[in-house]
Design a protein around this motif. Structure first.
Motif, PDB file in Angstrom:
ATOM      1  N   GLU A  79       0.827  -1.209   0.000  1.00 15.78           N
ATOM      2  CA  GLU A  79       0.000   0.000   0.000  1.00 15.78           C
ATOM      3  C   GLU A  79       0.861   1.259   0.000  1.00 15.78           C
ATOM      4  O   GLU A  79       0.543   2.237  -0.681  1.00 15.78           O
ATOM      5  N   LEU A  80       1.964   1.242   0.749  1.00  9.72           N
ATOM      6  CA  LEU A  80       2.873   2.386   0.759  1.00  9.72           C
ATOM      7  C   LEU A  80       3.498   2.594  -0.614  1.00  9.72           C
ATOM      8  O   LEU A  80       3.573   3.728  -1.103  1.00  9.72           O
ATOM      9  N   ARG A  81       3.899   1.520  -1.272  1.00  9.76           N
ATOM     10  CA  ARG A  81       4.459   1.628  -2.629  1.00  9.76           C
ATOM     11  C   ARG A  81       3.448   2.230  -3.597  1.00  9.76           C
ATOM     12  O   ARG A  81       3.786   3.070  -4.422  1.00  9.76           O
ATOM     13  N   GLU A  82       2.178   1.784  -3.505  1.00 13.14           N
ATOM     14  CA  GLU A  82       1.134   2.334  -4.385  1.00 13.14           C
ATOM     15  C   GLU A  82       0.938   3.813  -4.132  1.00 13.14           C
ATOM     16  O   GLU A  82       0.782   4.598  -5.070  1.00 13.14           O
ATOM     17  N   LEU A  83       0.963   4.228  -2.868  1.00 15.80           N
ATOM     18  CA  LEU A  83       0.792   5.632  -2.523  1.00 15.80           C
ATOM     19  C   LEU A  83       1.935   6.472  -3.089  1.00 15.80           C
ATOM     20  O   LEU A  83       1.713   7.525  -3.694  1.00 15.80           O
ATOM     21  N   VAL A  84       3.155   5.988  -2.957  1.00 13.45           N
ATOM     22  CA  VAL A  84       4.316   6.704  -3.478  1.00 13.45           C
ATOM     23  C   VAL A  84       4.232   6.816  -5.001  1.00 13.45           C
ATOM     24  O   VAL A  84       4.471   7.880  -5.567  1.00 13.45           O
ATOM     25  N   ARG A  85       3.861   5.720  -5.667  1.00 15.79           N
ATOM     26  CA  ARG A  85       3.712   5.762  -7.132  1.00 15.79           C
ATOM     27  C   ARG A  85       2.636   6.767  -7.539  1.00 15.79           C
ATOM     28  O   ARG A  85       2.809   7.508  -8.485  1.00 15.79           O
ATOM     29  N   TYR A  86       1.521   6.767  -6.817  1.00 15.20           N
ATOM     30  CA  TYR A  86       0.420   7.671  -7.127  1.00 15.20           C
ATOM     31  C   TYR A  86       0.832   9.123  -6.944  1.00 15.20           C
ATOM     32  O   TYR A  86       0.529   9.981  -7.771  1.00 15.20           O
ATOM     33  N   ARG A  87       1.579   9.421  -5.878  1.00  7.76           N
ATOM     34  CA  ARG A  87       1.985  10.794  -5.597  1.00  7.76           C
ATOM     35  C   ARG A  87       3.007  11.292  -6.605  1.00  7.76           C
ATOM     36  O   ARG A  87       3.092  12.480  -6.860  1.00  7.76           O
ATOM     37  N   ARG A  88       3.806  10.411  -7.164  1.00  9.52           N
ATOM     38  CA  ARG A  88       4.773  10.792  -8.207  1.00  9.52           C
ATOM     39  C   ARG A  88       4.031  11.227  -9.436  1.00  9.52           C
ATOM     40  O   ARG A  88       4.386  11.995 -10.217  1.00  9.52           O
TER      41      ARG A  88
END
Length: 88
Positions: A79-88
């Motif tokens: 979930e943290l990886r998805e959030l980071v990808r989304y914010r990029r």
């Protein structure tokens, strides 16, 4: 759960695109072993042209202990990886 009613102990699936992710997210809550396998490690058999035959082949490989699951991080890390990808 579904696994107890059907006496399922193991599930294996190909890691094709992102299609495995929602299925994995549901199955990880079950008391079973879930393997996500690199599709290239499975596809080396000629003559398989249908999803049903693919599923039967994966089940046979799993029954014989011939599949190695890919590393899948814990849910919080995914979930943290998805959030980071989304914010990029």
């Amino acid at each position: 759960g579904l696994a107890e009613r059907k006496k399922v102990t193991h599930v294996a699936m190909e890691s094709t695109g992102v299609y495995w992710k929602p299925v994995y997210n549901l199955l990880e809550a079950e008391p079973i072993e879930v393997l996500v396998v690199n599709a290239q490690h499975i596809k080396a058999v000629p003559g398989r042209k249908t999803d049903v035959k693919d599923a039967e082949w994966i089940a046979d490989l799993l029954r014989h202990g011939l599949l190695k699951g890919s590393y899948i991080p814990h849910r919080a890390q995914r979930e943290l990886r998805e959030l980071v990808r989304y914010r990029r």
